[in-house]
Design a protein around this motif. Structure first.
Motif, PDB file in Angstrom:
ATOM      1  N   LYS A 355      44.007  38.969  44.449  1.00 19.92           N
ATOM      2  CA  LYS A 355      42.601  38.792  44.105  1.00 19.92           C
ATOM      3  C   LYS A 355      42.516  37.668  43.070  1.00 19.92           C
ATOM      4  O   LYS A 355      42.928  37.829  41.926  1.00 19.92           O
ATOM      5  N   ILE A 356      41.978  36.561  43.518  1.00 23.36           N
ATOM      6  CA  ILE A 356      42.029  35.321  42.748  1.00 23.36           C
ATOM      7  C   ILE A 356      40.652  34.977  42.198  1.00 23.36           C
ATOM      8  O   ILE A 356      39.658  35.104  42.909  1.00 23.36           O
ATOM      9  N   ALA A 357      40.610  34.534  40.951  1.00 25.29           N
ATOM     10  CA  ALA A 357      39.355  33.969  40.431  1.00 25.29           C
ATOM     11  C   ALA A 357      39.541  32.477  40.211  1.00 25.29           C
ATOM     12  O   ALA A 357      40.552  32.057  39.663  1.00 25.29           O
ATOM     13  N   PHE A 358      38.600  31.693  40.656  1.00 26.30           N
ATOM     14  CA  PHE A 358      38.563  30.261  40.333  1.00 26.30           C
ATOM     15  C   PHE A 358      37.675  30.110  39.100  1.00 26.30           C
ATOM     16  O   PHE A 358      36.496  30.450  39.141  1.00 26.30           O
ATOM     17  N   GLY A 493      42.148  43.356  51.593  1.00 27.08           N
ATOM     18  CA  GLY A 493      42.514  42.004  52.002  1.00 27.08           C
ATOM     19  C   GLY A 493      42.699  41.083  50.798  1.00 27.08           C
ATOM     20  O   GLY A 493      42.826  41.521  49.657  1.00 27.08           O
ATOM     21  N   THR A 494      42.695  39.801  51.076  1.00 21.98           N
ATOM     22  CA  THR A 494      42.859  38.780  50.039  1.00 21.98           C
ATOM     23  C   THR A 494      41.472  38.313  49.604  1.00 21.98           C
ATOM     24  O   THR A 494      40.571  38.226  50.429  1.00 21.98           O
ATOM     25  N   LEU A 495      41.341  38.050  48.313  1.00 17.29           N
ATOM     26  CA  LEU A 495      40.014  37.716  47.791  1.00 17.29           C
ATOM     27  C   LEU A 495      40.073  36.444  46.945  1.00 17.29           C
ATOM     28  O   LEU A 495      40.940  36.302  46.086  1.00 17.29           O
ATOM     29  N   LEU A 508      38.755  42.882  38.076  1.00 22.92           N
ATOM     30  CA  LEU A 508      38.683  42.618  39.517  1.00 22.92           C
ATOM     31  C   LEU A 508      39.731  41.581  39.920  1.00 22.92           C
ATOM     32  O   LEU A 508      40.548  41.818  40.806  1.00 22.92           O
ATOM     33  N   ALA A 509      39.711  40.445  39.236  1.00 20.60           N
ATOM     34  CA  ALA A 509      40.664  39.386  39.582  1.00 20.60           C
ATOM     35  C   ALA A 509      42.013  39.679  38.926  1.00 20.60           C
ATOM     36  O   ALA A 509      42.062  40.136  37.793  1.00 20.60           O
ATOM     37  N   ASP A 510      43.109  39.434  39.672  1.00 21.85           N
ATOM     38  CA  ASP A 510      44.404  39.627  39.034  1.00 21.85           C
ATOM     39  C   ASP A 510      45.179  38.326  38.882  1.00 21.85           C
ATOM     40  O   ASP A 510      46.318  38.311  38.449  1.00 21.85           O
ATOM     41  N   LYS A 511      44.568  37.244  39.245  1.00 25.25           N
ATOM     42  CA  LYS A 511      45.185  35.938  39.027  1.00 25.25           C
ATOM     43  C   LYS A 511      44.070  34.916  38.853  1.00 25.25           C
ATOM     44  O   LYS A 511      43.017  35.048  39.490  1.00 25.25           O
ATOM     45  N   VAL A 512      44.296  33.950  37.975  1.00 23.80           N
ATOM     46  CA  VAL A 512      43.260  32.957  37.703  1.00 23.80           C
ATOM     47  C   VAL A 512      43.761  31.571  38.090  1.00 23.80           C
ATOM     48  O   VAL A 512      44.886  31.200  37.762  1.00 23.80           O
ATOM     49  N   PHE A 513      42.969  30.837  38.821  1.00 21.59           N
ATOM     50  CA  PHE A 513      43.234  29.410  38.998  1.00 21.59           C
ATOM     51  C   PHE A 513      42.219  28.654  38.164  1.00 21.59           C
ATOM     52  O   PHE A 513      41.003  28.794  38.371  1.00 21.59           O
ATOM     53  N   LEU A 524      48.966  33.754  35.862  1.00 17.75           N
ATOM     54  CA  LEU A 524      49.118  35.130  36.343  1.00 17.75           C
ATOM     55  C   LEU A 524      48.328  36.082  35.458  1.00 17.75           C
ATOM     56  O   LEU A 524      48.073  35.792  34.300  1.00 17.75           O
ATOM     57  N   GLY A 525      47.974  37.227  35.984  1.00 15.68           N
ATOM     58  CA  GLY A 525      47.238  38.213  35.192  1.00 15.68           C
ATOM     59  C   GLY A 525      45.743  38.044  35.358  1.00 15.68           C
ATOM     60  O   GLY A 525      45.270  37.028  35.871  1.00 15.68           O
TER      61      GLY A 525
END
Ligand code: ATP
Ligand code: MG
Length: 644
Positions: A355-358, A493-495, A508-513, A524-525
């Motif tokens: 689960k990725i946050a931009f 799924g992937t988010l 909600l997000a577990d990784k940040v770009f 990460l995180g």
């Protein structure tokens, strides 16, 4: 200044406003709040004169200038940013006409002492002042100041609006409205597309604004800083509080609690009285008391509890077949628009289930990157590939542009649904709070939040194993946001998420770009890890010092408060309360037995008396009779008290 009298609005069989009254004063700063679809936008449109109500009147001075920023807007794509902003001054001519008219009127009057004359002078003075403001400042300099305040770089002012995102075009409209410096500003969710710096700038600007203001926003902090009055729209009625948002939330809670308490008390009283009436209805001895209680019930003004709109959508993303381990792979990706380089040399891999946050400032390319992933755009260098068996659902930022405005709610889904799901479209829409005739509404009449819900409904028609959501919470009210967050938390799924909403992202997000300085960095995180690794406790600190990462400050509403179960008793307290109930019940039973026995005795004596039985010693019997009646009354009182 503006009076709204007995305003009602209905669409077909549905009543949006029911006999609403309120008054807006010269320097009121009103926060207009309410759930999605409660009618906030419609109210502003009525005041702006864009919509006419079904009945009732709006009274406003003829020369009142109104600056209205709609929630969604069309605009001329071919205009340059700066030219569009300068249109704000086209009304200088209008202002000159107004001044000429007022001057004429003043010259014509002789009632120098009257209030009307005085008001006329004030208006003339205001108008003249405003005109001198426009003419004393260089309009170009003014426009530049406001546009750069709202986040434009100087070299962007020459760009065509068509090249800009919805968010940036909204800023151009906002600039136009502010530059007009009207008597009353009507702003419909102006912060939706702003980052923290621009929000702060707008806060300052509005603090200095001298006219009246009506503001719709889901941003509590913003409302608190700017408003001094809160008007809530709920289920067709208006509730007016002369306080800013947070205080209103408290008072509103109290209002419901008090209503609930008063209602409960009255219910108890009614129950008790009805029990009394039922019990003694056929007893001649009690007939007076019964009658008076019946009257009492009739006269009682029943307390009603206001309905509260707590409807929540029911959202669950359907499970999808698994994709390969690598879901998105970007290698050496670069993107430019014309000469403007957005980012370059981006290398990243997104894996299944992540689960990725931009995160990043407006304009750093988050949406652009999303559009590269969806293949809507092609990179100028490098490649972006989707992994094996990836099926992607995309929620674009500019939903308002993508939905067909002439289509209906049902038609919108009908067009994209295939297979079995077609038989369930109405159910799905029901779960997204489109009930009954709502499904036949045209998209163009939907409120911002309703459109967001409809767009979201499209995403559950098919099972997707990759969801790419660009600002999905814009326009959504708090309850809806919370439902979406929970649905995404349990999504397997992937988010990929773009959001400026801290409360939404947290947990909600577990990784940040991070999109910054023309490139993308992986962290990460979750959000809080990201912030603490940067040694920053709040997003505000992170965003404040200039061009770093920007995320709109967010909207810590009282959601958690709503979710907490209120006043729950501890186990022990509960047990004690149960015991107390039991004790009371047995007392009541005992009392009722005694009443029954007394009544039996009394009836017996009455029978003897009426039978004129000569075995009866009259004085003695009468005394006994009197005593029994007295005891009965006491017992009845006791019985009543036990029911309190
Ligand atoms: N012309 C119309 N015909 C039918 N229904 C309409 C029409 N115009 C508005 N509505 C409905 O009236 C309700 C209120 O809409 P409005 O846009 O005022 O809500 P809102 O409070 O601004 O909501 P949001 O927070 O989502 O922006 C919505 O349910 C909308 O669909
Ligand atoms: Mg609205």
């Amino acid at each position: 200044m503006i009076s709204i009298n007995n305003l009602s609005v209905s669409f077909g069989g549905f009543t949006l406003f029911d006999q609403v009254n309120f008054h807006i004063n010269d320097s009121d700063r009103i926060g207009l709040v309410g759930r999605n679809g409660s009618g906030k936008t419609t109210m502003l449109r009525i005041i702006a004169g864009v919509v006419t109500p079904s009945s009732g009147q709006i009274q406003l001075p003829g020369d009142l200038t109104i600056g209205y920023l709609p929630q969604e807007m069309d605009f001329d794509k071919d205009k340059r940013v700066i030219d569009a902003a300068l249109e704000a001054f086209s009304h200088v001519k209008e202002l000159e006409d107004v001044i000429a008219r007022l001057n004429f009127e003043v010259a014509d009057r002789t009632d120098y002492e009257s209030e009307g004359y005085h008001k006329l002078l004030v208006r003339l003075n205001d108008a003249t002042e405003r005109l001198s403001l426009y003419t004393s400042f260089n309009p170009m300099a003014q426009a530049e100041k406001v546009l750069t305040g709202l986040g434009f770089h100087r070299n962007e002012l020459e760009r065509d609006r068509g090249e800009l995102s919805v968010g940036w075009n909204m800023r151009v409209e906002l600039a136009k409205v502010l530059l007009r410096s009207p008597d009353i500003l009507l702003l419909d969710e102006p912060t939706n597309h702003l980052d923290i710096e621009s929000i702060k700038w707008l806060e300052e600007y509005l603090s200095g604004f001298r006219g009246a203001l009506i503001l719709i926003s889901h941003d509590r902090r913003f409302l608190d800083v700017i408003t001094n009055r809160t008007v809530e729209i709920m289920l067709g009625k208006i509730h007016d509080y002369k306080v800013p948002y947070s205080r209103y939330k408290e008072l509103r809670k109290e209002r419901f609690e008090q209503q609930r308490a008063a209602f409960d008390n009255q219910q108890k009283l009614i129950e008790k009285t009805e029990e009394f009436i039922e019990r003694f209805r056929y007893k001649a001895t009690k007939s007076n008391q019964v009658q008076s209680r019946i009257k009492q019930l009739d006269k009682l003004e029943r307390i009603e509890i206001e309905e509260e709109d707590n409807s929540a959508l029911n959202l669950r993303f359907p499970p999808a077949p698994r994709s390969g381990q690598v879901v998105v792979k970007a290698e050496g990706v670069a993107m430019s628009f014309g000469p403007k380089r957005i980012f370059s040399d981006v290398n990243l891999i997104i894996e299944r289930g992540e689960k990725i946050a931009f995160l990043g400032r407006n304009g750093e390319g988050k949406t652009t990157f999303m559009r590269l992933v969806t293949k809507e755009l092609l990179p100028v260098a490098g490649s972006i590939t989707l992994g094996h068996n990836v099926s992607m659902g995309y929620y674009a930022q500019n939903q308002e542009e993508l939905l067909d405005k002439e289509d209906t709610v049902l038609g919108t889904l009908d067009k994209v649904a295939v297979g079995d799901v077609r038989t369930r479209l109405r159910d799905i829409l029901g779960a997204f709070l489109f009930k009954g005739e709502d499904v036949d509404k045209k998209v163009k009449v939907l409120s911002g939040g309703e459109r967001a819900r409809l767009a979201m409904a499209k995403l559950i028609l098919k099972p997707y194993n990759l969801l790419a959501l660009d600002e999905p919470t814009n326009h959504m009210d708090l309850i809806s946001k919370d439902v979406l967050k929970r649905a995404l938390q349990s999504y397997e799924g992937t988010l990929i998420l773009v959001s400026h909403d801290r409360d939404f992202l947290d947990g909600l997000a577990d990784k940040v770009f991070e999109f910054k300085d023309g490139t993308v960095r992986e962290h990460l995180g979750g959000l809080s890890d990201f912030l603490s690794r940067k040694n920053i406790s709040t997003l505000e600190q992170l965003e404040d010092p200039g061009p770093g990462l920007q995320i709109n400050d967010n909207r810590r509403e009282e959601l958690s408060e709503n979710l907490k179960s209120e006043g729950a008793l501890s186990y022990l307290q509960q047990k004690e309360a149960e015991r107390e109930q039991k004790r009371k019940r047995s007392k009541i039973e005992k009392c009722e037995e005694e009443i029954g026995a007394l009544e039996k005795k009394i009836m017996e004596i009455e029978r003897l008396l009426s039978a004129n039985d000569n075995r009866v010693s009259l004085p003695q019997t009468l005394e006994e009779y009197g005593l029994l009646k007295e005891t009965l009354d006491k017992k009845l009182e006791e019985w009543e008290k036990l029911h309190d």
